[in-house]
Design an enzyme around this catalytic site. Structure first.
Site, PDB file in Angstrom:
ATOM      1  CE1 TYR A 149      -4.341  -1.545   0.985  1.00 30.02           C
ATOM      2  CE2 TYR A 149      -2.786  -3.269   1.605  1.00 30.02           C
ATOM      3  CZ  TYR A 149      -4.073  -2.860   1.304  1.00 30.02           C
ATOM      4  OH  TYR A 149      -5.091  -3.784   1.326  1.00 30.02           O
ATOM      5  N   PRO A 190     -12.405   0.060  -1.333  1.00 33.43           N
ATOM      6  CG  PRO A 190     -11.387  -0.060  -3.415  1.00 33.43           C
ATOM      7  CD  PRO A 190     -12.428   0.692  -2.657  1.00 33.43           C
ATOM      8  CE  LYS A 240     -11.413  -5.297   7.111  1.00 31.95           C
ATOM      9  NZ  LYS A 240     -10.758  -6.566   7.420  1.00 31.95           N
ATOM     10  CE1 TYR A 248      -5.422  -4.885   4.414  1.00 27.24           C
ATOM     11  CE2 TYR A 248      -4.890  -7.199   4.745  1.00 27.24           C
ATOM     12  CZ  TYR A 248      -5.033  -6.110   3.910  1.00 27.24           C
ATOM     13  OH  TYR A 248      -4.790  -6.246   2.559  1.00 27.24           O
TER      14      TYR A 248
END
Length: 391
Positions: free
Chosen positions: A201, A293, A297, A384
């Protein structure tokens, strides 16, 4: 035609619910507006929480996922050119996520349903629902020019954000919450090896980026882009060039490029409909809620809905209405926690065009805390991998 449960929508939520009910001996039919090929062709999520993995095992469709899926013990956050690993496994007492494409998961569910001889009606047109505020709901649809009526005990609305089920609820009986984000995700799927063994990320002044995967030979990449952009604006070469700019030197060196198998832009929104039960109609998955997104989830939240709903319906046919009476309350508690996490992750990692200087500094401080505090990393990790169910 008479069945116990009519399920509208043959996406993952509808198919998982169908499997759970079939294993319990409950008669259910699934209606889907599109073809099976269309459903399989939708490119969607691929990161499964442990609770989703467990649910697929419960439904009896987990074998190929365990054989071909990729367990992940951590994720990488790339901030100011430096990577920070979030040890999901170590911070959550051994939990992990599984990378397994939604297309493959849907294929497994379709194959299991076909093998069991269970009824799914594809290309069901003009679907309409009625009577769900009483004791005798009815679902009607047109197939090959002939109208059919289904009489059932319950209707499960698993037909997505634009489906007929939520739209059939009287407007004064439902409350909608929505947050529209001022950007989208441009996604590219390619038959190339992933740039990293774990998801990256990336927060960058040019915009967010995500390096994800579907297998060891298929990658999925995303770029934050303005809502005004069109897919045609982005050649493959332009995509790869921009992705390189948002990555660190190690990732740029490891990046293998190739032609796009699929390329699309998805707008980001947060959305919740309350409640999720209307008499004998239940909403599940995207029919009831949408998450950006960023937190991975969407599919997992749909799975948790149908876990609650499947178990509640099984309890009902076993003689107790306690589960269906509490379905909306229990599901929404989990929905809002996932909405909060996805909203939080989106705010931390994206560039917003209208962020005030004070807000920007505060967000930078919060991200710094998350990266360098054990408590901060633990908060990210436990959300997460998926919060435990509150039974």
């Amino acid at each position: 035609m008479k069945v116990q449960v009519a399920i509208i929508g043959a996406g993952p939520s509808g198919l998982i619910l169908g499997q759970l009910l079939a294993k319990a001996g409950i008669d259910a039919i699934i209606l889907e507006a599109h073809t099976g090929e269309y459903v399989l062709g939708r490119i969607r999520a691929g990161v499964l929480e442990q609770v989703c993995v467990d649910l697929l095992d419960e439904a009896g469709v987990g074998a190929r996922m365990h054989a071909q899926g990729l367990p992940h013990h951590g994720i990488e956050l790339l901030v100011e050119g430096k990577r920070h690993r979030i040890d999901l496994h170590g911070l959550t007492g051994g939990k992990q996520v599984m990378v397994y494409g939604q297309t493959e998961l849907t294929r497994d569910l379709m194959d299991a349903r076909k093998a069991a001889g269970l009824t799914t009606v594809y290309e069901a047109k003009e679907v309409a629902i009625s009577g769900f505020d009483g004791d005798h709901p009815t679902v009607s649809y047109v197939k090959d020019g002939i109208r059919h009526d289904i009489h059932c005990d319950f209707i499960a609305g698993c037909d997505g954000f634009h489906g007929v089920c939520r739209a059939s609820v009287p407007k004064d009986s439902i409350r909608l919450f929505e947050r529209i984000y001022p950007f989208g995700w441009l996604g590219l799927l390619s038959d190339t090896p992933p740039v990293c063994d774990e998801l990256i990320y990336a927060k960058h002044p040019r915009g967010f980026a995500l390096c994800s995967m579907r297998s060891r030979t298929r990658s999925r990449y995303y770029l934050q882009v303005p809502l005004s952009d069109k897919v045609d604006d982005w050649s493959d070469q332009r995509f790869w060039d921009e992705l390189r700019l948002r990555l660190d030197a190690e990732a740029r060196q490891s990046l293998v490029t190739g032609p796009a198998l699929e390329k699309s832009i998805a707008p980001l929104r947060s959305f919740v409909a309350e409640p999720m039960r209307f008499g004998r109609l239940f909403l599940a998955g995207d029919a009831a809620h949408i998450v950006p997104p960023t937190g991975a989830k969407g599919l997992n939240l749909a799975a948790s809905d149908v876990r609650f709903l499947g178990h509640a319906l099984i309890e009902y046919y076993g003689g107790s209405s306690h589960g269906i009476d509490r379905y909306s309350e229990r599901a929404l508690r989990r929905v809002w926690k996932a909405e909060r996490f996805s909203w939080w992750m989106t705010n931390l990692l994206h560039v917003f065009p209208d962020t005030l200087p004070f807000e920007q500094r505060a967000l930078e401080a919060e991200l710094d805390y998350v990266l360098h505090s054990h408590a901060g990393r633990t908060t990210l990790a436990e959300n997460y991998v998926g919060l435990p169910f509150e039974e």
